[in-house]
Design a protein around this motif. Structure first.
Motif, PDB file in Angstrom:
ATOM      1  N   LEU A   9       0.821  -1.204   0.000  1.00  0.00           N
ATOM      2  CA  LEU A   9       0.000   0.000   0.000  1.00  0.00           C
ATOM      3  C   LEU A   9       0.856   1.255   0.000  1.00  0.00           C
ATOM      4  O   LEU A   9       1.971   1.262   0.514  1.00  0.00           O
ATOM      5  CB  LEU A   9      -0.895   0.040   1.250  1.00  0.00           C
ATOM      6  CG  LEU A   9      -1.852  -1.117   1.460  1.00  0.00           C
ATOM      7  CD1 LEU A   9      -2.589  -0.942   2.786  1.00  0.00           C
ATOM      8  CD2 LEU A   9      -2.822  -1.237   0.310  1.00  0.00           C
ATOM      9  N   PHE A  10       0.306   2.328  -0.556  1.00  0.00           N
ATOM     10  CA  PHE A  10       0.885   3.657  -0.438  1.00  0.00           C
ATOM     11  C   PHE A  10       0.082   4.370   0.642  1.00  0.00           C
ATOM     12  O   PHE A  10      -1.146   4.364   0.613  1.00  0.00           O
ATOM     13  CB  PHE A  10       0.766   4.424  -1.759  1.00  0.00           C
ATOM     14  CG  PHE A  10       1.162   5.867  -1.630  1.00  0.00           C
ATOM     15  CD1 PHE A  10       2.495   6.227  -1.653  1.00  0.00           C
ATOM     16  CD2 PHE A  10       0.208   6.853  -1.451  1.00  0.00           C
ATOM     17  CE1 PHE A  10       2.870   7.556  -1.509  1.00  0.00           C
ATOM     18  CE2 PHE A  10       0.569   8.179  -1.314  1.00  0.00           C
ATOM     19  CZ  PHE A  10       1.904   8.533  -1.336  1.00  0.00           C
ATOM     20  N   VAL A  11       0.776   4.939   1.628  1.00  0.00           N
ATOM     21  CA  VAL A  11       0.111   5.689   2.690  1.00  0.00           C
ATOM     22  C   VAL A  11       0.686   7.096   2.684  1.00  0.00           C
ATOM     23  O   VAL A  11       1.885   7.284   2.884  1.00  0.00           O
ATOM     24  CB  VAL A  11       0.312   5.027   4.075  1.00  0.00           C
ATOM     25  CG1 VAL A  11      -0.419   5.797   5.155  1.00  0.00           C
ATOM     26  CG2 VAL A  11      -0.158   3.572   4.049  1.00  0.00           C
ATOM     27  N   LEU A  33       5.783  -4.621   6.966  1.00  0.00           N
ATOM     28  CA  LEU A  33       6.996  -3.855   6.691  1.00  0.00           C
ATOM     29  C   LEU A  33       6.619  -2.432   6.297  1.00  0.00           C
ATOM     30  O   LEU A  33       5.667  -2.234   5.560  1.00  0.00           O
ATOM     31  CB  LEU A  33       7.770  -4.523   5.551  1.00  0.00           C
ATOM     32  CG  LEU A  33       9.066  -3.870   5.089  1.00  0.00           C
ATOM     33  CD1 LEU A  33      10.153  -4.040   6.141  1.00  0.00           C
ATOM     34  CD2 LEU A  33       9.521  -4.480   3.778  1.00  0.00           C
ATOM     35  N   ILE A  34       7.382  -1.456   6.781  1.00  0.00           N
ATOM     36  CA  ILE A  34       7.167  -0.055   6.405  1.00  0.00           C
ATOM     37  C   ILE A  34       8.424   0.445   5.705  1.00  0.00           C
ATOM     38  O   ILE A  34       9.527   0.274   6.207  1.00  0.00           O
ATOM     39  CB  ILE A  34       6.879   0.823   7.640  1.00  0.00           C
ATOM     40  CG1 ILE A  34       5.591   0.356   8.330  1.00  0.00           C
ATOM     41  CG2 ILE A  34       6.780   2.301   7.248  1.00  0.00           C
ATOM     42  CD1 ILE A  34       5.336   1.025   9.665  1.00  0.00           C
ATOM     43  N   HIS A  35       8.230   1.035   4.530  1.00  0.00           N
ATOM     44  CA  HIS A  35       9.344   1.606   3.772  1.00  0.00           C
ATOM     45  C   HIS A  35       9.159   3.119   3.744  1.00  0.00           C
ATOM     46  O   HIS A  35       8.241   3.625   3.102  1.00  0.00           O
ATOM     47  CB  HIS A  35       9.369   1.044   2.345  1.00  0.00           C
ATOM     48  CG  HIS A  35      10.402   1.685   1.468  1.00  0.00           C
ATOM     49  ND1 HIS A  35      11.749   1.430   1.609  1.00  0.00           N
ATOM     50  CD2 HIS A  35      10.285   2.590   0.477  1.00  0.00           C
ATOM     51  CE1 HIS A  35      12.412   2.155   0.709  1.00  0.00           C
ATOM     52  NE2 HIS A  35      11.549   2.868   0.021  1.00  0.00           N
ATOM     53  N   TRP A  36       9.998   3.826   4.461  1.00  0.00           N
ATOM     54  CA  TRP A  36       9.910   5.279   4.548  1.00  0.00           C
ATOM     55  C   TRP A  36      10.443   5.880   3.251  1.00  0.00           C
ATOM     56  O   TRP A  36      11.537   5.546   2.816  1.00  0.00           O
ATOM     57  CB  TRP A  36      10.725   5.790   5.737  1.00  0.00           C
ATOM     58  CG  TRP A  36      10.299   5.160   7.023  1.00  0.00           C
ATOM     59  CD1 TRP A  36      10.817   4.037   7.588  1.00  0.00           C
ATOM     60  CD2 TRP A  36       9.247   5.585   7.888  1.00  0.00           C
ATOM     61  NE1 TRP A  36      10.154   3.742   8.751  1.00  0.00           N
ATOM     62  CE2 TRP A  36       9.192   4.679   8.967  1.00  0.00           C
ATOM     63  CE3 TRP A  36       8.347   6.654   7.855  1.00  0.00           C
ATOM     64  CZ2 TRP A  36       8.265   4.812   9.998  1.00  0.00           C
ATOM     65  CZ3 TRP A  36       7.430   6.780   8.893  1.00  0.00           C
ATOM     66  CH2 TRP A  36       7.401   5.858   9.944  1.00  0.00           C
ATOM     67  N   ILE A  37       9.672   6.757   2.609  1.00  0.00           N
ATOM     68  CA  ILE A  37      10.081   7.365   1.340  1.00  0.00           C
ATOM     69  C   ILE A  37      10.854   8.644   1.643  1.00  0.00           C
ATOM     70  O   ILE A  37      10.322   9.562   2.258  1.00  0.00           O
ATOM     71  CB  ILE A  37       8.853   7.684   0.457  1.00  0.00           C
ATOM     72  CG1 ILE A  37       8.049   6.408   0.206  1.00  0.00           C
ATOM     73  CG2 ILE A  37       9.293   8.318  -0.863  1.00  0.00           C
ATOM     74  CD1 ILE A  37       6.712   6.652  -0.465  1.00  0.00           C
ATOM     75  N   VAL A  38      12.120   8.684   1.228  1.00  0.00           N
ATOM     76  CA  VAL A  38      12.966   9.851   1.505  1.00  0.00           C
ATOM     77  C   VAL A  38      13.502  10.455   0.211  1.00  0.00           C
ATOM     78  O   VAL A  38      13.646   9.766  -0.795  1.00  0.00           O
ATOM     79  CB  VAL A  38      14.156   9.499   2.436  1.00  0.00           C
ATOM     80  CG1 VAL A  38      13.677   9.070   3.809  1.00  0.00           C
ATOM     81  CG2 VAL A  38      15.035   8.441   1.823  1.00  0.00           C
ATOM     82  N   ASP A  39      13.790  11.744   0.271  1.00  0.00           N
ATOM     83  CA  ASP A  39      14.398  12.452  -0.853  1.00  0.00           C
ATOM     84  C   ASP A  39      15.825  11.937  -1.003  1.00  0.00           C
ATOM     85  O   ASP A  39      16.597  11.935  -0.041  1.00  0.00           O
ATOM     86  CB  ASP A  39      14.380  13.951  -0.570  1.00  0.00           C
ATOM     87  CG  ASP A  39      14.913  14.767  -1.722  1.00  0.00           C
ATOM     88  OD1 ASP A  39      16.131  14.652  -2.013  1.00  0.00           O
ATOM     89  OD2 ASP A  39      14.136  15.523  -2.318  1.00  0.00           O
ATOM     90  N   TRP A  45      12.506  12.804   4.904  1.00  0.00           N
ATOM     91  CA  TRP A  45      11.321  11.990   4.696  1.00  0.00           C
ATOM     92  C   TRP A  45      10.217  12.842   4.083  1.00  0.00           C
ATOM     93  O   TRP A  45      10.000  13.988   4.450  1.00  0.00           O
ATOM     94  CB  TRP A  45      10.895  11.396   6.026  1.00  0.00           C
ATOM     95  CG  TRP A  45       9.668  10.569   5.960  1.00  0.00           C
ATOM     96  CD1 TRP A  45       9.472   9.480   5.183  1.00  0.00           C
ATOM     97  CD2 TRP A  45       8.472  10.759   6.700  1.00  0.00           C
ATOM     98  NE1 TRP A  45       8.219   8.973   5.385  1.00  0.00           N
ATOM     99  CE2 TRP A  45       7.584   9.745   6.323  1.00  0.00           C
ATOM    100  CE3 TRP A  45       8.061  11.671   7.646  1.00  0.00           C
ATOM    101  CZ2 TRP A  45       6.310   9.621   6.854  1.00  0.00           C
ATOM    102  CZ3 TRP A  45       6.798  11.546   8.184  1.00  0.00           C
ATOM    103  CH2 TRP A  45       5.937  10.533   7.791  1.00  0.00           C
ATOM    104  N   TYR A  46       9.496  12.277   3.134  1.00  0.00           N
ATOM    105  CA  TYR A  46       8.439  12.982   2.399  1.00  0.00           C
ATOM    106  C   TYR A  46       7.094  13.075   3.112  1.00  0.00           C
ATOM    107  O   TYR A  46       6.220  13.812   2.688  1.00  0.00           O
ATOM    108  CB  TYR A  46       8.169  12.280   1.069  1.00  0.00           C
ATOM    109  CG  TYR A  46       9.106  12.620  -0.046  1.00  0.00           C
ATOM    110  CD1 TYR A  46       9.367  13.928  -0.404  1.00  0.00           C
ATOM    111  CD2 TYR A  46       9.724  11.611  -0.776  1.00  0.00           C
ATOM    112  CE1 TYR A  46      10.221  14.228  -1.448  1.00  0.00           C
ATOM    113  CE2 TYR A  46      10.574  11.897  -1.828  1.00  0.00           C
ATOM    114  CZ  TYR A  46      10.811  13.215  -2.162  1.00  0.00           C
ATOM    115  OH  TYR A  46      11.651  13.504  -3.204  1.00  0.00           O
ATOM    116  N   GLY A  47       6.838  12.262   4.127  1.00  0.00           N
ATOM    117  CA  GLY A  47       5.511  12.237   4.749  1.00  0.00           C
ATOM    118  C   GLY A  47       4.627  11.158   4.135  1.00  0.00           C
ATOM    119  O   GLY A  47       3.424  11.141   4.338  1.00  0.00           O
TER     120      GLY A  47
END
Length: 89
Positions: A9-11, A33-39, A45-47
């Motif tokens: 999922l995208f959250v 599993l959580i994959h934190w999206i970062v620049d 982190w993008y939020g």
């Protein structure tokens, strides 16, 4: 033909101060599993996150909960939850 949704999922629209446990509680468990999206340049982190759920059933339930009534909220923010596109190899 459309591919069936996956358990990824995208959250989005998460508060900038949040931890994995809060995300798990917001999605009512089932998070594997959580994959934190970062620049890539700044490392900030993008939020938004990609979340792997334990099963397709759990993923569908989270998407449904997010789309009903008041949705899933963390603080005053209503989370955007959708099936994530499959990663390209």
């Amino acid at each position: 033909a459309d591919k069936a949704p996956a358990k990824r999922l995208f959250v989005g629209n998460l508060p900038f101060v949040i931890d994995a446990q809060t995300i798990k509680e917001a999605l009512a468990g089932g998070v594997e599993l959580i994959h934190w999206i970062v620049d890539k340049k700044t490392g900030l982190w993008y939020g938004s996150t990609f979340v792997e759920m334990q099963s397709l059933k759990e993923a569908k339930r989270a998407v449904q909960l997010a789309s009903e009534g008041g949705g899933i909220k963390v603080g005053k923010r209503r989370l955007r939850v959708s099936f994530a596109p499959l990663a390209e190899s």
